[in-house]
Design a protein around this motif. Structure first.
Motif, PDB file in Angstrom:
ATOM      1  N   ALA A 110       7.904  16.880 -19.129  1.00  0.00           N
ATOM      2  CA  ALA A 110       8.717  15.675 -19.317  1.00  0.00           C
ATOM      3  C   ALA A 110       9.736  15.451 -18.198  1.00  0.00           C
ATOM      4  O   ALA A 110      10.803  14.900 -18.427  1.00  0.00           O
ATOM      5  N   VAL A 111       9.393  15.866 -16.988  1.00  0.00           N
ATOM      6  CA  VAL A 111      10.245  15.581 -15.836  1.00  0.00           C
ATOM      7  C   VAL A 111       9.963  14.165 -15.342  1.00  0.00           C
ATOM      8  O   VAL A 111      10.869  13.455 -14.922  1.00  0.00           O
ATOM      9  N   LEU A 112       8.701  13.764 -15.418  1.00  0.00           N
ATOM     10  CA  LEU A 112       8.289  12.404 -15.076  1.00  0.00           C
ATOM     11  C   LEU A 112       7.799  11.710 -16.340  1.00  0.00           C
ATOM     12  O   LEU A 112       7.051  12.288 -17.122  1.00  0.00           O
ATOM     13  N   ASP A 113       8.204  10.452 -16.506  1.00  0.00           N
ATOM     14  CA  ASP A 113       7.735   9.696 -17.660  1.00  0.00           C
ATOM     15  C   ASP A 113       6.710   8.647 -17.217  1.00  0.00           C
ATOM     16  O   ASP A 113       6.416   8.502 -16.037  1.00  0.00           O
ATOM     17  N   ARG A 114       6.185   7.922 -18.178  1.00  0.00           N
ATOM     18  CA  ARG A 114       5.129   6.944 -17.919  1.00  0.00           C
ATOM     19  C   ARG A 114       5.558   5.884 -16.903  1.00  0.00           C
ATOM     20  O   ARG A 114       4.813   5.556 -15.986  1.00  0.00           O
ATOM     21  N   LYS A 115       6.772   5.359 -17.043  1.00  0.00           N
ATOM     22  CA  LYS A 115       7.243   4.317 -16.118  1.00  0.00           C
ATOM     23  C   LYS A 115       7.323   4.850 -14.692  1.00  0.00           C
ATOM     24  O   LYS A 115       6.956   4.158 -13.748  1.00  0.00           O
ATOM     25  N   GLN A 116       7.802   6.072 -14.532  1.00  0.00           N
ATOM     26  CA  GLN A 116       7.886   6.656 -13.200  1.00  0.00           C
ATOM     27  C   GLN A 116       6.491   6.845 -12.608  1.00  0.00           C
ATOM     28  O   GLN A 116       6.266   6.570 -11.429  1.00  0.00           O
ATOM     29  N   LEU A 117       5.555   7.293 -13.419  1.00  0.00           N
ATOM     30  CA  LEU A 117       4.175   7.468 -12.942  1.00  0.00           C
ATOM     31  C   LEU A 117       3.552   6.125 -12.569  1.00  0.00           C
ATOM     32  O   LEU A 117       2.821   6.029 -11.573  1.00  0.00           O
ATOM     33  N   GLU A 118       3.827   5.091 -13.347  1.00  0.00           N
ATOM     34  CA  GLU A 118       3.309   3.763 -13.030  1.00  0.00           C
ATOM     35  C   GLU A 118       3.877   3.263 -11.700  1.00  0.00           C
ATOM     36  O   GLU A 118       3.154   2.681 -10.895  1.00  0.00           O
ATOM     37  N   ARG A 119       5.181   3.501 -11.470  1.00  0.00           N
ATOM     38  CA  ARG A 119       5.780   3.109 -10.187  1.00  0.00           C
ATOM     39  C   ARG A 119       5.144   3.871  -9.038  1.00  0.00           C
ATOM     40  O   ARG A 119       4.873   3.311  -7.972  1.00  0.00           O
ATOM     41  N   LEU A 120       4.897   5.154  -9.248  1.00  0.00           N
ATOM     42  CA  LEU A 120       4.247   5.959  -8.206  1.00  0.00           C
ATOM     43  C   LEU A 120       2.835   5.440  -7.922  1.00  0.00           C
ATOM     44  O   LEU A 120       2.435   5.306  -6.762  1.00  0.00           O
ATOM     45  N   ALA A 121       2.095   5.144  -8.973  1.00  0.00           N
ATOM     46  CA  ALA A 121       0.731   4.630  -8.802  1.00  0.00           C
ATOM     47  C   ALA A 121       0.744   3.296  -8.052  1.00  0.00           C
ATOM     48  O   ALA A 121      -0.081   3.059  -7.174  1.00  0.00           O
ATOM     49  N   ARG A 122       1.706   2.426  -8.403  1.00  0.00           N
ATOM     50  CA  ARG A 122       1.826   1.138  -7.723  1.00  0.00           C
ATOM     51  C   ARG A 122       2.142   1.348  -6.239  1.00  0.00           C
ATOM     52  O   ARG A 122       1.550   0.719  -5.369  1.00  0.00           O
ATOM     53  N   ARG A 123       3.038   2.266  -5.963  1.00  0.00           N
ATOM     54  CA  ARG A 123       3.428   2.553  -4.574  1.00  0.00           C
ATOM     55  C   ARG A 123       2.241   3.096  -3.778  1.00  0.00           C
ATOM     56  O   ARG A 123       2.029   2.724  -2.628  1.00  0.00           O
ATOM     57  N   ILE A 124       1.465   3.970  -4.384  1.00  0.00           N
ATOM     58  CA  ILE A 124       0.268   4.511  -3.726  1.00  0.00           C
ATOM     59  C   ILE A 124      -0.716   3.388  -3.443  1.00  0.00           C
ATOM     60  O   ILE A 124      -1.275   3.303  -2.353  1.00  0.00           O
ATOM     61  N   GLY A 125      -0.917   2.488  -4.417  1.00  0.00           N
ATOM     62  CA  GLY A 125      -1.814   1.344  -4.211  1.00  0.00           C
ATOM     63  C   GLY A 125      -1.337   0.449  -3.087  1.00  0.00           C
ATOM     64  O   GLY A 125      -2.136   0.012  -2.249  1.00  0.00           O
ATOM     65  N   GLU A 126      -0.039   0.183  -3.030  1.00  0.00           N
ATOM     66  CA  GLU A 126       0.516  -0.657  -1.959  1.00  0.00           C
ATOM     67  C   GLU A 126       0.328   0.005  -0.600  1.00  0.00           C
ATOM     68  O   GLU A 126      -0.004  -0.652   0.384  1.00  0.00           O
ATOM     69  N   LYS A 127       0.496   1.303  -0.544  1.00  0.00           N
ATOM     70  CA  LYS A 127       0.332   2.042   0.715  1.00  0.00           C
ATOM     71  C   LYS A 127      -1.123   1.984   1.175  1.00  0.00           C
ATOM     72  O   LYS A 127      -1.397   1.775   2.345  1.00  0.00           O
TER      73      LYS A 127
END
Length: 143
Positions: A110-127
């Motif tokens: 529980a260090v990362l939550d769903r919203k944080q993972l979604e932001r990371l996934a979005r950032r990876i997609g943008e990159k």
């Protein structure tokens, strides 16, 4: 990952961390500026701050230039880059070099939550999109 002395900075003590936080936040600084700025939370003698700054330079966190007789200390690298190298060291030592194992452990604990993972996934997609666009421009220039 190749380990070079630059990749593996020595760990910071508590006072060293406070001084680095100041330099990262305020930019190039003199010993006097650091000592005065930190006096309310961390009072230090002149000799103490100079020793801390010298040790940070020996560890690779700072460099200095001399203006007149005054040393001006500058961070050797941005805070985020230092953090990335520290995390890479943790990944290598504790996760067998797998960033995925680290992230999964952070999710499981529980260090990362769903919203944080979604932001990371979005950032990876943008990159990935940006990298494809750059690759397409490079191919057009060659052709």
């Amino acid at each position: 990952m190749t380990n070079t002395p630059y990749d593996r900075l020595k760990s910071l003590g508590e006072v060293e961390q406070v001084v680095m936080d100041y330099v990262w936040t305020h930019g190039p600084s003199t010993a006097d500026a650091c000592r005065e700025a930190l006096a309310s939370s961390r009072p230090m003698k002149d000799s103490t701050i100079r020793t801390v700054l010298r040790r940070l330079e020996e560890k690779g966190y700072l460099t200095h230039q001399i203006q007149g007789r005054t040393f001006i200390y500058t961070a050797s690298d941005a805070r985020q880059n230092v953090a990335v190298r520290a995390v890479k060291g943790i990944i290598d030592r504790f996760c067998g070099g797998s960033a995925e194992a680290l992230v999964l452990g952070m999710v499981d604990n529980a260090v990362l939550d769903r919203k944080q993972l979604e932001r990371l996934a979005r950032r990876i997609g943008e990159k990935q999109i940006a990298e494809k666009q750059i690759a397409g421009k490079d191919r057009r220039k060659e052709g």
